[in-house]
Write a protein that holds these residues in place. Structure first.
Motif, PDB file in Angstrom:
ATOM      1  N   GLY A 629      58.862  52.970  81.339  1.00 27.02           N
ATOM      2  CA  GLY A 629      59.732  51.465  80.358  1.00 27.02           C
ATOM      3  C   GLY A 629      60.412  52.562  79.689  1.00 27.02           C
ATOM      4  N   THR A 630      59.936  53.318  78.952  1.00 25.92           N
ATOM      5  CA  THR A 630      60.676  53.880  77.571  1.00 25.92           C
ATOM      6  C   THR A 630      62.269  53.958  78.254  1.00 25.92           C
ATOM      7  OG1 THR A 630      58.583  54.182  76.708  1.00 25.92           O
ATOM      8  CG2 THR A 630      60.760  55.322  75.777  1.00 25.92           C
ATOM      9  N   THR A 631      63.010  53.575  77.418  1.00 23.90           N
ATOM     10  CA  THR A 631      64.512  54.484  77.692  1.00 23.90           C
ATOM     11  C   THR A 631      65.373  55.108  76.522  1.00 23.90           C
ATOM     12  OG1 THR A 631      65.157  52.495  78.812  1.00 23.90           O
ATOM     13  CG2 THR A 631      66.788  53.583  78.594  1.00 23.90           C
ATOM     14  N   VAL A 632      65.712  56.165  76.582  1.00 21.69           N
ATOM     15  CA  VAL A 632      66.600  57.042  75.931  1.00 21.69           C
ATOM     16  C   VAL A 632      68.271  56.782  75.750  1.00 21.69           C
ATOM     17  CG1 VAL A 632      66.533  59.215  74.872  1.00 21.69           C
ATOM     18  CG2 VAL A 632      64.326  58.807  76.289  1.00 21.69           C
ATOM     19  N   VAL A 633      68.357  55.859  74.789  1.00 20.18           N
ATOM     20  CA  VAL A 633      70.048  55.891  75.013  1.00 20.18           C
ATOM     21  C   VAL A 633      70.117  56.702  74.401  1.00 20.18           C
ATOM     22  CG1 VAL A 633      71.346  53.799  73.367  1.00 20.18           C
ATOM     23  CG2 VAL A 633      69.380  53.687  73.806  1.00 20.18           C
ATOM     24  N   SER A 634      70.145  57.096  73.664  1.00 15.00           N
ATOM     25  CA  SER A 634      70.795  58.479  72.732  1.00 15.00           C
ATOM     26  C   SER A 634      69.537  60.104  72.100  1.00 15.00           C
ATOM     27  CB  SER A 634      72.129  58.381  72.407  1.00 15.00           C
ATOM     28  OG  SER A 634      71.835  57.293  70.568  1.00 15.00           O
ATOM     29  N   SER A 635      70.802  60.614  72.018  1.00 14.02           N
ATOM     30  CA  SER A 635      70.067  61.708  70.976  1.00 14.02           C
ATOM     31  C   SER A 635      71.104  62.664  70.455  1.00 14.02           C
ATOM     32  CB  SER A 635      69.460  62.997  71.930  1.00 14.02           C
ATOM     33  OG  SER A 635      68.221  63.456  71.231  1.00 14.02           O
ATOM     34  N   ILE A 636      71.135  63.155  69.525  1.00 18.90           N
ATOM     35  CA  ILE A 636      71.738  63.691  68.535  1.00 18.90           C
ATOM     36  C   ILE A 636      70.739  65.082  68.084  1.00 18.90           C
ATOM     37  CG2 ILE A 636      73.167  64.184  66.662  1.00 18.90           C
ATOM     38  CD1 ILE A 636      73.591  61.252  65.982  1.00 18.90           C
ATOM     39  N   SER A 637      70.843  66.549  68.602  1.00 25.40           N
ATOM     40  CA  SER A 637      70.420  67.199  68.348  1.00 25.40           C
ATOM     41  C   SER A 637      70.777  68.462  67.785  1.00 25.40           C
ATOM     42  CB  SER A 637      69.575  68.013  69.947  1.00 25.40           C
ATOM     43  OG  SER A 637      68.528  68.863  69.743  1.00 25.40           O
ATOM     44  N   GLU A 638      70.224  69.136  66.947  1.00 27.67           N
ATOM     45  CA  GLU A 638      70.095  69.659  65.921  1.00 27.67           C
ATOM     46  C   GLU A 638      69.330  71.462  66.223  1.00 27.67           C
ATOM     47  OE1 GLU A 638      72.721  71.202  64.851  1.00 27.67           O
ATOM     48  OE2 GLU A 638      74.062  69.192  64.706  1.00 27.67           O
ATOM     49  N   PRO A 639      69.654  72.594  65.690  1.00 24.86           N
ATOM     50  CA  PRO A 639      68.200  73.654  65.598  1.00 24.86           C
ATOM     51  C   PRO A 639      66.667  72.956  64.890  1.00 24.86           C
ATOM     52  CG  PRO A 639      69.930  74.718  65.045  1.00 24.86           C
ATOM     53  CD  PRO A 639      70.378  72.838  64.880  1.00 24.86           C
ATOM     54  N   ALA A 640      67.173  72.174  64.025  1.00 27.50           N
ATOM     55  CA  ALA A 640      65.751  72.044  63.473  1.00 27.50           C
ATOM     56  C   ALA A 640      65.183  70.267  62.935  1.00 27.50           C
ATOM     57  CB  ALA A 640      65.724  72.733  61.928  1.00 27.50           C
ATOM     58  N   THR A 641      66.519  69.643  63.495  1.00 28.33           N
ATOM     59  CA  THR A 641      66.064  68.231  63.385  1.00 28.33           C
ATOM     60  C   THR A 641      66.830  66.757  64.988  1.00 28.33           C
ATOM     61  OG1 THR A 641      68.385  67.828  62.725  1.00 28.33           O
ATOM     62  CG2 THR A 641      66.732  68.328  61.222  1.00 28.33           C
ATOM     63  N   GLU A 642      66.076  66.517  65.376  1.00 21.56           N
ATOM     64  CA  GLU A 642      66.493  65.605  66.255  1.00 21.56           C
ATOM     65  C   GLU A 642      66.310  63.519  65.974  1.00 21.56           C
ATOM     66  OE1 GLU A 642      66.448  66.073  70.717  1.00 21.56           O
ATOM     67  OE2 GLU A 642      65.875  67.069  69.614  1.00 21.56           O
ATOM     68  N   GLN A 643      67.479  63.040  65.829  1.00 22.13           N
ATOM     69  CA  GLN A 643      67.712  61.906  66.188  1.00 22.13           C
ATOM     70  C   GLN A 643      67.610  61.286  67.249  1.00 22.13           C
ATOM     71  OE1 GLN A 643      69.828  60.007  62.622  1.00 22.13           O
ATOM     72  NE2 GLN A 643      71.156  58.896  64.085  1.00 22.13           N
ATOM     73  N   VAL A 644      66.863  59.740  67.446  1.00 21.00           N
ATOM     74  CA  VAL A 644      66.995  59.881  69.555  1.00 21.00           C
ATOM     75  C   VAL A 644      66.274  58.720  68.677  1.00 21.00           C
ATOM     76  CG1 VAL A 644      65.636  59.397  70.531  1.00 21.00           C
ATOM     77  CG2 VAL A 644      65.434  61.832  69.527  1.00 21.00           C
ATOM     78  N   LYS A 645      67.936  57.652  69.919  1.00 16.66           N
ATOM     79  CA  LYS A 645      67.129  56.348  69.731  1.00 16.66           C
ATOM     80  C   LYS A 645      66.990  55.990  70.593  1.00 16.66           C
ATOM     81  CE  LYS A 645      72.055  54.935  66.619  1.00 16.66           C
ATOM     82  NZ  LYS A 645      72.802  54.354  66.823  1.00 16.66           N
ATOM     83  N   PHE A 646      66.119  55.101  70.667  1.00 20.48           N
ATOM     84  CA  PHE A 646      65.394  54.305  71.736  1.00 20.48           C
ATOM     85  C   PHE A 646      64.949  52.693  72.224  1.00 20.48           C
ATOM     86  CE2 PHE A 646      62.074  55.151  68.705  1.00 20.48           C
ATOM     87  CZ  PHE A 646      61.254  54.390  68.728  1.00 20.48           C
ATOM     88  N   ASN A 647      64.323  52.662  73.335  1.00 23.70           N
ATOM     89  CA  ASN A 647      63.932  51.313  73.548  1.00 23.70           C
ATOM     90  C   ASN A 647      62.801  51.258  74.115  1.00 23.70           C
ATOM     91  OD1 ASN A 647      63.566  48.257  74.324  1.00 23.70           O
ATOM     92  ND2 ASN A 647      65.966  47.947  74.713  1.00 23.70           N
ATOM     93  N   ALA A 648      61.765  50.785  73.903  1.00 22.59           N
ATOM     94  CA  ALA A 648      59.958  51.464  74.130  1.00 22.59           C
ATOM     95  C   ALA A 648      59.684  49.464  75.215  1.00 22.59           C
ATOM     96  CB  ALA A 648      59.128  52.010  73.418  1.00 22.59           C
ATOM     97  N   PRO A 649      59.138  49.892  75.946  1.00 25.52           N
ATOM     98  CA  PRO A 649      58.415  48.215  76.666  1.00 25.52           C
ATOM     99  C   PRO A 649      56.402  48.320  75.156  1.00 25.52           C
ATOM    100  CG  PRO A 649      57.212  50.304  77.430  1.00 25.52           C
ATOM    101  CD  PRO A 649      58.369  50.852  76.354  1.00 25.52           C
ATOM    102  N   ALA A 650      56.435  47.117  75.793  1.00 22.20           N
ATOM    103  CA  ALA A 650      55.597  45.930  74.880  1.00 22.20           C
ATOM    104  C   ALA A 650      54.389  47.078  75.214  1.00 22.20           C
ATOM    105  CB  ALA A 650      55.225  44.540  75.635  1.00 22.20           C
ATOM    106  N   GLY A 651      53.892  47.661  74.048  1.00 22.36           N
ATOM    107  CA  GLY A 651      52.544  48.303  73.934  1.00 22.36           C
ATOM    108  C   GLY A 651      52.823  49.791  73.855  1.00 22.36           C
ATOM    109  N   GLY A 652      54.442  50.056  73.520  1.00 20.87           N
ATOM    110  CA  GLY A 652      55.136  51.071  72.849  1.00 20.87           C
ATOM    111  C   GLY A 652      55.359  52.321  74.039  1.00 20.87           C
TER     112      GLY A 652
END
Length: 769
Positions: A629-652
């Motif tokens: 139920g969790t959808t990963v919309v996008s992810s910007i990844s670097e060697p030491a960092t990452e930024q992820v946009k997601f959509n999680a269902p009720a309950g996480g």
């Protein structure tokens, strides 16, 4: 015989040539000529400086670091390096050392890694040669004797055959401890500001090798004892302040290592024990001038005899003993207390237990003992050779050389021809040097000793290892960058190699990158899970049944396809592997059957089978799994960092990352801190709240801020200390100019006399000092 009518009877005096050649020019000449001398082993064997840890760990990483730096990326931590990617945590990667940073960029220009390794090792051997010369001069040795030992010390057995061949961090530590010793001693006698030893001490500390830190402490202790003996408390305090500032650099270098300790196996090495591994014996010193002596020392593979001259010192040191004027040590030009203290400490440690806390294998310290011995011999040799009792002294020399020859034969009688020829060469070169001393004097002696040093080194590196005797892996590793890239050009994305180094049958299986171990995989240009690490990541390597350089056990294949706890995917998917390289000899049943669903055979050759994933990976960036139920919309990844946009269902939901949970990672969701969990195999696992959010995963090196702050503070303290030193010097010179101070000999004190003559200085016109 050597009699009073010859030039040899004249006390060595370098004023004839001396003052016409500036000291700085002499030092540079030693470095440049040394580079040519240290090139000899490479010319005889291109792999001489590319053995052991050099090809498996250091040199490929230097190439990789250089590529990163040229792209504007500072190598700190790289998730794509997996258990070998915590570069700052490794400490010995020397990423803070300015000299190595320059070397990284230069190495990245090479295609041949054997040549690249030779370049870096020869450069450091040349620096060692220059440092040895300066240290000997600092203790009062003449130019000739200092020069002779400057070339001999880098060619000693352990330094050349172990450090330069395969342990570059150890060599660099030895280099900068030598330079620090010189600079700190100059500061202690008032001839230098504290800034010089501080900068060199920081250079030594940033190598990241614990033996550098140990060396700095021992040198500081030795000089401190000398200052207290001379009752110069003020200079002792100033030395202690400078030393503390150097010590503060250790926080920047070693705190990241300490921060990584909880997830590594490094702490298991901390103990006091003696398993006799690489522990030399005091008796080995008796044969330390025998070039072919291969000591009986426990080493790799359970062997109890060495195949390398690890305890070799200098070919002329022991033969020279009967000819030295030892009584001159009663009134040395400068105090030798610190030299004796440092030498004594290293003597105890060199023959101590195999494990002393984190310091393993005491033979690593024998080069420091030899350095102290070399400086002492250089000081005594500066007084010239004794001219009386020629026959007795000659017989004593022959006897000492004979003892070394016999012991060499006794340990390895099968190499009797090599022992015989080495003995003949030592005697010929030594008595030729005596003859040159008689006929031409001091400089002729030095010239012949140098000729002998180069000649012996040429023969030694040509014959040792003895033909047919394997030292380390008998199969040479890959070294041609272009060939490795071409051989792995068809790989897709991240690749995992499952192979055992012990099953590699020949060099041809590695030349084109077919099977590689350690950090050689970084040459491919593809992300590889097979790496080398001195600290490892225990949970991860255990999950794959993998050792510190990527060699695996037969269970590795099954482990790679077992389900990750808390998920519905196999570990190989969690690692985002797209190419799997299997060694035929390790998995004969697997490679002869069709691959699992979702994989296809891409290649079968040179003892390997390559599978590639059919479908693309399900998630972007380094996200390898998301709960139902969790959808990963996008992810910007670097060697030491990452930024992820997601959509999680009720309950996480839960996100799994193809990143190891190194201490230092933190995460926020829309700016609010969330827990970073250490999941199965050490992979980062994060529980996320319901709804659309942005997760930011970030890594900060443990201790980095504190280290930078302390470094800045230490630098400020030393600059203030230097300013105060400069003012004191200036005042002293002005006072001396205004009110000449009569000397005891009736002369006037020179304005350049040290402001803190803690060590008995030579006269301002004595070129021997």
């Amino acid at each position: 015989m050597i009699d009073g009518s010859t030039a040899a009877d004249v006390r060595p005096d370098e004023n004839a040539t001396g003052r016409s050649v500036p000291e700085w020019l002499w030092v540079i000449a030693i470095g440049l000529i040394g580079a040519l001398v240290f090139l000899i082993p490479y010319l005889q064997n291109p792999y001489f400086y590319y053995i052991g840890d050099n090809p498996e760990s250091f040199v490929p990483n230097w190439y990789h670091y250089g590529e990163q730096l040229l792209k504007g990326i500072w190598p700190t931590v790289d998730s794509a390096g997996w258990y070998g990617g915590n570069y700052i945590g490794e400490a010995a990667a020397s990423t803070w050392n300015p000299v190595f940073v320059v070397c990284y960029i230069i190495v990245a220009q090479f295609n041949s890694l054997t040549a690249a390794a030779a370049f870096v090792m020869i450069a450091h051997l040349s620096l060692l040669s220059m440092g040895t010369y300066l240290l000997a001069r600092e203790y009062g040795a003449a130019r000739v004797s200092s020069t002779v030992f400057a070339f001999a010390v880098p060619l000693s057995g352990f330094t050349l055959y172990y450090e330069a061949s395969g342990w570059p961090a150890g060599l660099a530590a030895f280099v900068w401890v030598t330079w620090f010793w010189w600079a700190a001693h100059r500061f202690a006698r008032g001839a230098s500001s504290p800034l010089l030893p501080f900068l060199i001490g920081a250079m030594a500390m940033t190598i990241g090798n614990p033996y550098a830190a140990l060396g700095l402490i021992i040198v500081m202790f030795g000089i401190g004892v000398e200052l207290l003996v001379r009752k110069n408390v003020r200079t002792f305090v100033n030395l202690a302040i400078m030393g503390a500032c150097v010590g503060s650099v250790a926080v920047l270098v070693f705190f990241p290592l300490l921060g990584a300790m909880p997830v590594t196996s490094r702490q298991e090495l901390a103990m006091i024990a003696n398993d006799t591994f690489l522990v030399p014996g005091v008796g080995d010193l008796v044969s330390s001038s025998a070039p072919s002596y291969l000591p009986a020392i426990t080493n790799w593979g359970g062997q109890v005899r060495e195949n390398l001259p690890s305890t070799y010192f200098v070919w002329f040191a022991i033969p020279l003993l009967p000819w030295l004027r030892w009584r001159t040590l009663l009134k040395p030009a400068r105090s030798l207390v610190s030299l004796g203290v440092v030498g004594a400490i290293y003597a105890m440690l060199s023959f101590g237990p195999s494990n002393l806390w984190l310091f393993r294998w005491p033979i690593r310290l024998i080069e420091y003992l030899y350095l102290a011995m070399a400086v002492l011999l250089a000081v005594v040799l500066s007084k010239g050779l004794a001219k009386d009792h020629f026959r007795n002294r000659a017989l004593a020399t022959v006897g000492l050389v004979g003892v070394g020859a016999y012991l060499s034969f006794a340990v390895r009688p099968e190499f009797w021809r090599m022992h015989a020829l080495a003995t003949v060469l030592v005697l010929l070169f030594f008595f030729a040097a005596l003859w040159a001393y008689k006929k031409r004097g001091w400089y002729a002696l030095g010239a012949m000793l140098l000729v002998g040093t180069v000649g012996i080194a040429t023969y030694q590196t040509n014959r040792i290892p003895y033909p047919g005797v394997a030292v380390g892996p008998s199969i040479v590793p890959a070294s041609d960058v272009n060939r490795v890239k071409a051989g792995t050009d068809d790989y897709k994305g991240t690749y995992l190699q499952l192979a055992s180094q012990g099953l590699v049958k020949g060099t041809s299986e590695q030349d084109d990158g077919e099977v590689m171990f350690g950090n050689l995989s970084v040459l491919t240009g593809h992300e590889s899970i097979t790496r080398y690490s001195g600290i490892g990541f225990t949970e991860f390597t255990s999950a794959l049944c993998m050792d510190y350089k990527g060699s695996v056990c037969p269970d590795a294949y099954r482990n790679a396809f077992r389900t990750v706890q808390g998920t519905d995917i196999p570990l190989i998917d969690a690692l985002r592997v797209q190419t799997l390289v299997l060694q035929d000899a390790l998995f004969p049943d697997v490679v002869n059957n069709p691959p699992p669903k979702g994989w296809s055979v891409a290649e079968r050759e040179s003892g390997r089978t390559v599978w590639t994933r059919d479908a693309p990976l399900a998630y972007p960036g380094r996200v390898s799994w998301a709960s139902r139920g969790t959808t990963v919309v996008s992810s910007i990844s670097e060697p030491a960092t990452e930024q992820v946009k997601f959509n999680a269902p009720a309950g996480g939901g839960t996100l799994l990352f193809a990143r190891l949970d190194w201490p230092g990672y933190s995460a926020t969701v829309d700016g609010k801190t969330v827990e970073v969990r250490n999941g199965d195999a050490g992979l980062i696992t994060i529980d996320v709240p319901a709804g659309e959010h942005t997760l930011v995963l970030d890594y900060e090196t443990p201790g980095l801020r504190l280290g930078v702050t302390l470094l800045a503070g230490a630098t400020l303290v030393v600059l203030i200390q230097t300013f105060w030193w400069w003012r004191t010097v200036r005042r002293t010179r002005r006072r001396n100019d205004a009110e000449p101070n009569p000397r005891s000999d009736g002369g006037v004190a020179d304005a350049t006399t040290e402001i803190s003559p803690v060590l008995t200085p030579a006269g301002p016109h004595d070129e021997r000092i």
